[in-house]
Design a protein around this motif. Structure first.
Motif: not given
Ligand SMILES: O=C(O)CCC(=O)c1ccccc1C(=O)O
Ligand SMILES: [Mg+2]
Length: 369
Positions: A303-330
């Motif tokens: 959901a956060a990834l789709h939001l980031a992709a839809a925001l116009p002109g979002l330039s700083p990197a998004s903090g979404l590289a977190t899937a690997g931090l959890l035992a599972a994404t489910l």
């Protein structure tokens, strides 16, 4: 015909120690929620209050969901009305609102046959640049983690601070990470509200030589005056994160000129609509926005990834590289970044489906149907 609602709570460990100024995180608690509409369309959402409060707030959110079930199952939920009174005041209410809204949007975008980002905006991107997050407590391990991130292709690294025993050690840890990543990579700090305003100014004056892009939430979320003071007095750009609980607080932060950037987390803003409203306010005032996860499993992360992709002109990197931090994404999708970018899943809606075996493995306690 009516709507059907179900959910399953999960509790799973982090794959490596996550040290923050608010303490060590070991487990992530949350819940996956599904809505099935009259015409067979389905939508997924995730209830994921900020991890340090998650166990208590999750219980509250699921209690509320139980109360609302009858009403939700009678027709398409009117979120504004259902959660009136919870919307801005309570972390559990905002996290639940984000989950229900995500499920509704997933269902609608699926019906339209479009990825959610594309359903939200015709100009949506199909991948977003993301930052690595360095969470190791010790100086050596933090430097190793940062070096590994750059080798994997990340161009922005975020380091959790407010973690070291002394200010000298704090400076040494930041210096070691800058040394490890070299001069071409952006470095972001995140204090998670762990400093006083005075302490933040003093430390940031020492840390500025390490070319810090910005510092997230240097002071506690409630201290907007303190945040504004850090921004005026310290030679480092400031981002509000935990403080950004909705359009009202965003407006206050902007009026006080307390931040150079606002961090948007869906369980904190209370969902995508609220996050987009905040982004619009920020951009009008020349303030940047950064979308990040709240260490959700795959549904909330998507959901956060789709939001980031839809925001116009979002330039700083998004903090979404977190899937690997959890035992599972489910989810059946891994949502792992490649070379510092995270691609949107291909399917319609959120583009994710539940990995039943993983959910069974990490399922915990309360569940609804
Ligand atoms: O921003 C990132 O890179 C990852 C997300 C993150 O750090 C985070 C995750 C859960 C709760 C709080 C935070 C935070 O940014 O403070
Ligand atoms: Mg933060």
């Amino acid at each position: 015909m009516s709507w059907a609602l179900g959910w399953a709570a999960y509790r799973m460990p982090f794959t490596r120690p996550v040290a923050t100024a608010r303490g060590r995180l070991a487990f992530r608690a949350g819940a996956i929620l599904w809505l099935a509409g009259p015409d067979g369309v389905r939508g997924l959402g995730e209830v994921a209050p900020l991890p340090d409060l998650a166990e208590r707030e999750l219980g509250r959110a699921l209690g509320l969901l139980e109360e609302l079930r009858g009403e939700i199952e009678r027709g398409e939920p009117d979120l504004e009305r259902l959660l009136a009174g919870w919307r801005d005041g309570m972390p559990a209410g905002r996290a639940l609102r984000a989950a229900l809204e995500t499920a509704l949007l997933d269902a609608r975008a699926r019906q339209a046959g479009l990825p959610l980002a594309r359903w939200l905006s015709a100009e949506a991107r199909t991948a977003v640049p993301v930052n690595a997050v360095v969470t190791a407590p010790s100086i050596e391990a933090a430097a190793d983690e940062a070096r590994g991130a750059v080798a994997a292709g990340f161009r922005t690294v975020k380091l959790k601070v407010g973690v070291a025993e002394t200010e000298a050690a704090e400076v040494e840890r930041v210096a070691a990470v800058r040394e490890a990543i070299g001069s071409g990579v952006r470095l972001r700090l995140d204090a998670n509200g762990g400093w006083t305003s005075e302490q933040a100014v003093r430390l940031l004056r020492r840390l500025a030589v390490y070319e810090i892009d910005l510092v997230e939430q240097p002071v506690p979320a409630g201290d907007l005056e303190g945040l504004a003071a850090v921004r005026r007095r310290a030679p480092v750009a400031v981002a509000a994160d935990e403080a950004v609980t909705g359009p009202e607080t965003a407006r206050r932060i902007l009026e006080l000129e307390a931040a150079d950037a606002l961090v948007l987390k869906l369980p904190v803003t209370g969902g995508i609509a609220s996050a987009r409203e905040i982004a619009e306010l920020a951009v009008e005032r020349g303030c940047a926005v950064i979308v990040t996860s709240a260490f959700e499993a795959g549904v909330g992360l998507a959901a956060a990834l789709h939001l980031a992709a839809a925001l116009p002109g979002l330039s700083p990197a998004s903090g979404l590289a977190t899937a690997g931090l959890l035992a599972a994404t489910l989810t059946d999708e891994s949502l792992l970044p490649r070379r510092g970018c995270l691609c949107l899943p291909a399917g319609p809606g959120l583009g994710v489906s539940i990995d039943r075996a993983a959910l069974d493995r990490w399922r915990q306690g309360r569940e609804g149907r």
